[in-house]
Design an enzyme around this catalytic site. Structure first.
Site, PDB file in Angstrom:
ATOM      1  NE  ARG A 292      49.742  17.832  11.172  1.00  0.00           N
ATOM      2  CZ  ARG A 292      48.857  18.530  11.885  1.00  0.00           C
ATOM      3  NH1 ARG A 292      47.796  19.022  11.308  1.00  0.00           N
ATOM      4  NH2 ARG A 292      49.024  18.736  13.165  1.00  0.00           N
TER       5      ARG A 292
ATOM      6  CB  THR B  50      42.477  31.413   8.174  1.00  0.00           C
ATOM      7  OG1 THR B  50      41.485  30.677   8.913  1.00  0.00           O
ATOM      8  CG2 THR B  50      42.404  31.047   6.710  1.00  0.00           C
TER       9      THR B  50
ATOM     10  CB  CYS C 129      37.460  27.956  15.924  1.00  0.00           C
ATOM     11  SG  CYS C 129      38.194  26.712  14.846  1.00  0.00           S
TER      12      CYS C 129
HETATM   13  N1  LIG Z   1      39.826  23.062  14.087  1.00  0.00           N
HETATM   14  C1  LIG Z   1      38.518  23.211  13.975  1.00  0.00           C
HETATM   15  O1  LIG Z   1      37.749  22.774  14.814  1.00  0.00           O
HETATM   16  C2  LIG Z   1      37.948  23.930  12.777  1.00  0.00           C
HETATM   17  C3  LIG Z   1      36.584  23.782  12.492  1.00  0.00           C
HETATM   18  C4  LIG Z   1      36.035  24.480  11.412  1.00  0.00           C
HETATM   19  C5  LIG Z   1      36.828  25.299  10.637  1.00  0.00           C
HETATM   20  N2  LIG Z   1      38.146  25.434  10.943  1.00  0.00           N
HETATM   21  C6  LIG Z   1      38.970  26.273  10.054  1.00  0.00           C
HETATM   22  O2  LIG Z   1      39.622  25.407   9.128  1.00  0.00           O
HETATM   23  C7  LIG Z   1      40.952  25.883   8.838  1.00  0.00           C
HETATM   24  C8  LIG Z   1      41.959  24.825   9.216  1.00  0.00           C
HETATM   25  O3  LIG Z   1      41.854  24.579  10.597  1.00  0.00           O
HETATM   26  P1  LIG Z   1      42.563  23.310  11.285  1.00  0.00           P
HETATM   27  O4  LIG Z   1      42.176  23.320  12.711  1.00  0.00           O
HETATM   28  O5  LIG Z   1      42.323  22.116  10.451  1.00  0.00           O
HETATM   29  O6  LIG Z   1      44.098  23.768  11.144  1.00  0.00           O
HETATM   30  P2  LIG Z   1      45.411  22.940  11.468  1.00  0.00           P
HETATM   31  O7  LIG Z   1      46.384  23.919  11.973  1.00  0.00           O
HETATM   32  O8  LIG Z   1      45.061  21.740  12.290  1.00  0.00           O
HETATM   33  O9  LIG Z   1      45.868  22.412  10.029  1.00  0.00           O
HETATM   34  C9  LIG Z   1      46.260  23.246   8.975  1.00  0.00           C
HETATM   35  C10 LIG Z   1      47.248  22.460   8.112  1.00  0.00           C
HETATM   36  O10 LIG Z   1      47.556  23.234   6.940  1.00  0.00           O
HETATM   37  C11 LIG Z   1      48.911  22.969   6.605  1.00  0.00           C
HETATM   38  N3  LIG Z   1      49.389  23.972   5.644  1.00  0.00           N
HETATM   39  C12 LIG Z   1      49.794  25.248   5.875  1.00  0.00           C
HETATM   40  N4  LIG Z   1      50.151  25.831   4.712  1.00  0.00           N
HETATM   41  C13 LIG Z   1      49.956  24.927   3.723  1.00  0.00           C
HETATM   42  C14 LIG Z   1      50.109  24.953   2.313  1.00  0.00           C
HETATM   43  N5  LIG Z   1      50.554  26.037   1.672  1.00  0.00           N
HETATM   44  N6  LIG Z   1      49.810  23.837   1.610  1.00  0.00           N
HETATM   45  C15 LIG Z   1      49.363  22.727   2.242  1.00  0.00           C
HETATM   46  N7  LIG Z   1      49.194  22.652   3.584  1.00  0.00           N
HETATM   47  C16 LIG Z   1      49.473  23.740   4.315  1.00  0.00           C
HETATM   48  C17 LIG Z   1      49.617  22.956   7.956  1.00  0.00           C
HETATM   49  O11 LIG Z   1      50.870  22.313   7.876  1.00  0.00           O
HETATM   50  C18 LIG Z   1      48.597  22.197   8.810  1.00  0.00           C
HETATM   51  O12 LIG Z   1      48.851  20.803   8.825  1.00  0.00           O
HETATM   52  C19 LIG Z   1      41.077  27.199   9.606  1.00  0.00           C
HETATM   53  O13 LIG Z   1      40.684  28.254   8.765  1.00  0.00           O
HETATM   54  C20 LIG Z   1      40.082  27.033  10.744  1.00  0.00           C
HETATM   55  O14 LIG Z   1      39.619  28.269  11.227  1.00  0.00           O
HETATM   56  C21 LIG Z   1      38.735  24.753  11.979  1.00  0.00           C
HETATM   57  O1  LIG Z   2      29.226  23.832  25.865  1.00  0.00           O
HETATM   58  C1  LIG Z   2      30.293  24.408  25.716  1.00  0.00           C
HETATM   59  C2  LIG Z   2      31.160  24.073  24.685  1.00  0.00           C
HETATM   60  C3  LIG Z   2      32.338  24.795  24.567  1.00  0.00           C
HETATM   61  N1  LIG Z   2      32.638  25.782  25.442  1.00  0.00           N
HETATM   62  C4  LIG Z   2      33.906  26.496  25.280  1.00  0.00           C
HETATM   63  O2  LIG Z   2      33.891  27.066  23.997  1.00  0.00           O
HETATM   64  C5  LIG Z   2      35.156  26.959  23.390  1.00  0.00           C
HETATM   65  C6  LIG Z   2      34.987  26.263  22.061  1.00  0.00           C
HETATM   66  O3  LIG Z   2      34.504  24.960  22.260  1.00  0.00           O
HETATM   67  P1  LIG Z   2      33.786  24.127  21.100  1.00  0.00           P
HETATM   68  O4  LIG Z   2      32.768  24.977  20.444  1.00  0.00           O
HETATM   69  O5  LIG Z   2      33.344  22.838  21.643  1.00  0.00           O
HETATM   70  O6  LIG Z   2      35.081  23.819  20.263  1.00  0.00           O
HETATM   71  P2  LIG Z   2      35.686  24.012  18.825  1.00  0.00           P
HETATM   72  O7  LIG Z   2      36.158  22.664  18.433  1.00  0.00           O
HETATM   73  O8  LIG Z   2      36.636  25.153  18.905  1.00  0.00           O
HETATM   74  O9  LIG Z   2      34.457  24.363  17.836  1.00  0.00           O
HETATM   75  C7  LIG Z   2      34.023  25.681  17.552  1.00  0.00           C
HETATM   76  O10 LIG Z   2      34.827  26.234  16.521  1.00  0.00           O
HETATM   77  C8  LIG Z   2      34.834  25.433  15.309  1.00  0.00           C
HETATM   78  C9  LIG Z   2      35.837  26.082  14.379  1.00  0.00           C
HETATM   79  O11 LIG Z   2      35.314  27.166  13.680  1.00  0.00           O
HETATM   80  C10 LIG Z   2      33.430  25.387  14.748  1.00  0.00           C
HETATM   81  O12 LIG Z   2      33.427  24.634  13.544  1.00  0.00           O
HETATM   82  C11 LIG Z   2      32.491  24.772  15.769  1.00  0.00           C
HETATM   83  O13 LIG Z   2      31.156  24.772  15.274  1.00  0.00           O
HETATM   84  C12 LIG Z   2      32.577  25.584  17.066  1.00  0.00           C
HETATM   85  O14 LIG Z   2      31.776  24.964  18.065  1.00  0.00           O
HETATM   86  C13 LIG Z   2      36.039  26.182  24.356  1.00  0.00           C
HETATM   87  O15 LIG Z   2      36.891  27.093  25.028  1.00  0.00           O
HETATM   88  C14 LIG Z   2      35.080  25.540  25.315  1.00  0.00           C
HETATM   89  O16 LIG Z   2      35.610  25.454  26.616  1.00  0.00           O
HETATM   90  C15 LIG Z   2      31.790  26.111  26.452  1.00  0.00           C
HETATM   91  O17 LIG Z   2      32.065  27.000  27.241  1.00  0.00           O
HETATM   92  N2  LIG Z   2      30.615  25.417  26.576  1.00  0.00           N
END
Ligand SMILES: NC(=O)c1ccc[n+]([C@@H]2O[C@H](COP(=O)([O-])OP(=O)(O)OC[C@H]3O[C@@H](n4cnc5c(N)ncnc54)[C@H](O)[C@@H]3O)[C@@H](O)[C@H]2O)c1
Ligand SMILES: O=c1ccn([C@@H]2O[C@H](COP(=O)(O)OP(=O)(O)O[C@H]3O[C@H](CO)[C@@H](O)[C@H](O)[C@H]3O)[C@@H](O)[C@H]2O)c(=O)[nH]1
EC number: 1.1.1.22
Length: 418
Positions: free
Chosen positions: A37, A87, A270
């Site tokens: 990555r 997480t 999430c």
């Molecule tokens: N994906 C989303 O839409 C989203 C939105 C809001 C919050 N979150 C939260 O944010 C966090 C990260 O989510 P993400 O989707 O970005 O995850 P991700 O899996 O895309 O990325 C996590 C990264 O952390 C790295 N990693 C693991 N252990 C490590 C370490 N010890 N040091 C440095 N890097 C390390 C992994 O290699 C990976 O690249 C989670 O807690 C998730 O719930 C995710």
């Molecule tokens: O209008 C909608 C939007 C989404 N979904 C479903 O809901 C799930 C989550 O979708 P979405 O919320 O768009 O995606 P994420 O990127 O997983 O985002 C959610 O999870 C993130 C990680 O915590 C948060 O930061 C965001 O606010 C929250 O929306 C998926 O299975 C979608 O198919 C619906 O059914 N209707």
């Protein structure tokens, strides 16, 4: 004031956070344990599809955003350390904090050097994690927050597919931080973003994130339960019924209404794990949440509900076309994708002939699930021509009206989209 910021974990949240600060002219160091990555990122390539973030990476890589293999050096130079590691769900649905602790190990030794830093947990962690798990963990290592450093949490609300836009135009910045120095520094760091800043207690910061995700999950499970009720009663136009529900002006044209709509369950990285983690956190404190338990149960029942609909219409010997593989349209993320769950159930029921098409996620899906029975198509037209019946699982705009082009083929529409 311009700062130096380290970001640990370069996934959706870490890359977005790093580039958002770089865009505001702060100096950012990114660290990830996944060297494949980091090599991609150094070359200016995103490891996933994310509109806007790709261009921001090209603008800032090796300039305001530096990828480093040396975690300690990055932190030595930084005023802030953002933890954006995964997480995932543990065995009982609880949030697995091991990546957070292993990231802390990588830079903890630097925290003794007399420079005041703010350690910020941006990963989603259940309420009381910072106060009852992370701070005690640091104290055991001989590191007490105070003069040396502050500890805060700063939940992220971005959606995949819209990471850049959501981060640059956030609705609100929430910081759980209980010391003055940490609060002042975080306010200053975020002062360039046009979003209201809320300073709350450590537990409240974490709680606000779960209020949001568990509500989204609840709206979806409520809608799915109502769709099941409609199904058993019969002769109910489910899609139209929900669309007419949304015309109530009390929704105020809100995009939230789209979550009150049935489908085949929520997925992605999430909503499933966060709802489970909130449930587990509450149980561990002595209260079993009744609504969340049902939200999870309904969600877990949806793939079987949809697989049953398929079995009702299609014979195991026929060729099934799967439309959509990513967990939602606009993303190539296949984590916790409904398509994988439905395919597994149909395989268990004896179906063997599958072909699939997703506008962007064929490769990612194959890489994650390795279904040997699944062949991939390169176009919507070819999958429609080769299939005896089609199952729409991800509501890509490209699929709109496709049933009208093939009026003789059965379509099982798991998203009430057609
Ligand atoms: N994906 C989303 O839409 C989203 C939105 C809001 C919050 N979150 C939260 O944010 C966090 C990260 O989510 P993400 O989707 O970005 O995850 P991700 O899996 O895309 O990325 C996590 C990264 O952390 C790295 N990693 C693991 N252990 C490590 C370490 N010890 N040091 C440095 N890097 C390390 C992994 O290699 C990976 O690249 C989670 O807690 C998730 O719930 C995710
Ligand atoms: O209008 C909608 C939007 C989404 N979904 C479903 O809901 C799930 C989550 O979708 P979405 O919320 O768009 O995606 P994420 O990127 O997983 O985002 C959610 O999870 C993130 C990680 O915590 C948060 O930061 C965001 O606010 C929250 O929306 C998926 O299975 C979608 O198919 C619906 O059914 N209707």
């Amino acid at each position: 004031m311009k700062y130096s910021v380290s970001v640990f974990g370069l996934g959706f949240v870490g890359i977005t956070t790093a580039l958002a600060f770089a865009e505001k002219n702060h100096t950012v160091y990114g660290f990830d344990v996944d060297t494949k990555r980091t090599s991609l990122l150094k070359a200016g390539q995103l490891p996933f599809l994310e509109q806007g973030l790709d261009q921001a990476l090209v603008r800032h890589i090796n300039n305001k955003f530096m990828i480093t293999d040396n975690a300690e050096d990055a932190v030595k130079n930084s005023d802030f350390v953002f933890l954006c590691v995964g997480t995932p769900s543990g065995e009982r649905g609880e949030a697995d904090l091991s990546y957070i602790f292993s990231a802390i190990e990588k830079f903890a030794s630097v925290l003794h050097d007399g420079k005041h830093r703010v350690i910020v947990i941006k990963s989603t962690v259940p309420p009381s994690t910072t106060s009852e798990r992370v701070i005690p963990h640091l104290k055991k290592m001989g590191l007490s927050p105070g003069d040396m450093f502050s500890v805060a949490n700063n939940p992220e609300f971005l959606r995949e597919g819209k990471c850049w836009d959501d981060a640059m135009h956030a609705d609100r910045i929430v910081c759980g931080v209980e010391d003055r120095k940490g609060e002042d520094m975080l306010r200053s760091l975020y002062s360039d973003f046009d979003a209201p800043f809320f300073n709350v207690s450590l537990n409240t910061g974490e709680y606000i994130k779960y209020l949001s995700n568990t509500l989204l999950a609840t709206m979806i499970s409520y809608s799915n339960e109502m769709s099941k009720i409609a199904d058993v009663i019969g002769d109910i136009q489910i899609k139209e019924a929900f669309e007419i529900l949304h015309m109530d002006r009390r929704w105020g044209g809100s995009n939230m209404a789209s979550y009150v709509f049935p489908g085949c369950g929520y997925g992605g990285y999430c909503l499933p794990k966060d709802t489970q983690a909130m449930y587990a956190a509450s149980v561990s404190k002595g209260y079993e949440p009744m609504i969340l338990k049902d939200v999870i149960t309904i969600n877990e029942s949806m793939p079987q509900f949809m697989a049953n609909k398929v079995m009702h219409v299609v014979n195991p010997s026929e060729t099934l076309g799967i439309l959509g593989l990513s967990f939602k349209p606009g993303s190539d993320d296949v984590r916790d994708s409904s398509s994988a769950k439905i395919i597994k159930l149909l395989l268990a029921a004896g179906y063997r002939n599958f072909i699939a098409y997703d506008p962007v996620a064929n490769e990612a899906f194959d890489g994650q699930y390795h279904f040997s029975e699944l062949e991939y198509c390169e176009s919507l037209q070819s999958i429609c021509e080769k299939s005896d019946a089609l199952v729409l699982i991800t509501a890509w705009q490209e699929f709109a009206g496709i049933d009208k082009k093939y009026p003789d083929k059965p379509f099982i529409d798991c998203r009430y989209f057609l």
